[in-house]
Design a protein around this motif. Structure first.
Motif, mmCIF file in Angstrom:
data_model
loop_
_atom_site.group_PDB
_atom_site.id
_atom_site.type_symbol
_atom_site.label_atom_id
_atom_site.label_comp_id
_atom_site.label_asym_id
_atom_site.label_seq_id
_atom_site.Cartn_x
_atom_site.Cartn_y
_atom_site.Cartn_z
ATOM 1 N N GLN A 163 0.825 -1.203 0.000
ATOM 2 C CA GLN A 163 0.000 0.000 0.000
ATOM 3 C C GLN A 163 0.863 1.258 0.000
ATOM 4 N N LEU A 164 1.953 1.238 0.738
ATOM 5 C CA LEU A 164 2.847 2.387 0.798
ATOM 6 C C LEU A 164 3.532 2.610 -0.549
ATOM 7 N N ALA A 165 3.953 1.534 -1.189
ATOM 8 C CA ALA A 165 4.574 1.652 -2.514
ATOM 9 C C ALA A 165 3.571 2.183 -3.528
ATOM 10 N N LEU A 166 2.344 1.714 -3.458
ATOM 11 C CA LEU A 166 1.305 2.199 -4.368
ATOM 12 C C LEU A 166 1.015 3.675 -4.129
ATOM 13 N N ALA A 167 1.000 4.094 -2.879
ATOM 14 C CA ALA A 167 0.778 5.511 -2.574
ATOM 15 C C ALA A 167 1.898 6.375 -3.156
ATOM 16 N N GLY A 168 3.131 5.904 -3.080
ATOM 17 C CA GLY A 168 4.249 6.639 -3.660
ATOM 18 C C GLY A 168 4.126 6.758 -5.166
ATOM 19 N N VAL A 218 3.747 10.254 -7.473
ATOM 20 C CA VAL A 218 4.587 10.584 -8.627
ATOM 21 C C VAL A 218 3.728 10.824 -9.864
ATOM 22 N N ILE A 219 2.740 9.992 -10.085
ATOM 23 C CA ILE A 219 1.856 10.168 -11.244
ATOM 24 C C ILE A 219 1.068 11.464 -11.132
ATOM 25 N N ARG A 239 9.154 19.023 -8.467
ATOM 26 C CA ARG A 239 10.309 18.119 -8.405
ATOM 27 C C ARG A 239 10.436 17.490 -7.028
ATOM 28 N N LEU A 240 10.227 18.300 -5.987
ATOM 29 C CA LEU A 240 10.313 17.757 -4.628
ATOM 30 C C LEU A 240 9.218 16.733 -4.370
ATOM 31 N N VAL A 241 7.994 17.026 -4.816
ATOM 32 C CA VAL A 241 6.886 16.091 -4.623
ATOM 33 C C VAL A 241 7.161 14.789 -5.368
ATOM 34 N N SER A 242 7.684 14.888 -6.589
ATOM 35 C CA SER A 242 8.016 13.669 -7.337
ATOM 36 C C SER A 242 9.084 12.863 -6.640
ATOM 37 N N LEU A 243 10.092 13.518 -6.130
ATOM 38 C CA LEU A 243 11.167 12.808 -5.443
ATOM 39 C C LEU A 243 10.685 12.182 -4.143
ATOM 40 N N VAL A 244 9.834 12.882 -3.425
ATOM 41 C CA VAL A 244 9.263 12.313 -2.202
ATOM 42 C C VAL A 244 8.425 11.087 -2.548
ATOM 43 N N GLY A 245 7.595 11.192 -3.585
ATOM 44 C CA GLY A 245 6.786 10.046 -4.010
ATOM 45 C C GLY A 245 7.633 8.867 -4.450
#
Length: 111
Positions: free
Chosen positions: A54-59, A63-64, A91-97
């Motif tokens: 679930q955590l991987a899917l949330a990430g 990113v999407i 960019r920060l949001v994508s990297l966090v995801g």
């Protein structure tokens, strides 16, 4: 070697000071990457009670979503202050995801 436009051929001329941010390594990108990874690891540790999948899917969804915002909406030009800030946040949001998506997968591989 001094670039051609920065040379002053007159005798006794002072050397021009380097422009701000004229380094070989783009340190602002390194800083952004470090901040994004730290935030992503922090969020991952906060939600450690959730399942790894679930955590991987949330990430991946984060990113999407950042990609959809960047590609789907008309953003200000990147050379404006607001455009640069918006792109920085994306960019920060994508990297966090990405960090949120990869961290649980690494834990699954280790287990």
């Amino acid at each position: 070697m001094i670039p051609q436009e920065d040379r002053d051929e007159t005798s006794g001329a002072q050397r021009k000071a380097p422009r701000m941010g004229a380094t070989r390594t783009p340190l602002h990108l390194v800083f952004q990457a470090c901040v994004g990874v730290i935030i992503g690891i922090g969020i991952t540790s906060l939600f450690s009670g959730a399942g790894h999948a679930q955590l991987a899917l949330a990430g991946v969804i984060v990113v999407i979503a950042a990609w959809i915002v960047e590609q789907g909406f008309r953003l200000p030009a990147p050379n404006t202050t607001s455009g640069a800030r918006i792109r920085l946040v994306l960019r920060l949001v994508s990297l966090v995801g990405f960090t949120i998506a990869v961290s649980p997968l690494l834990q699954l591989i280790e287990a």
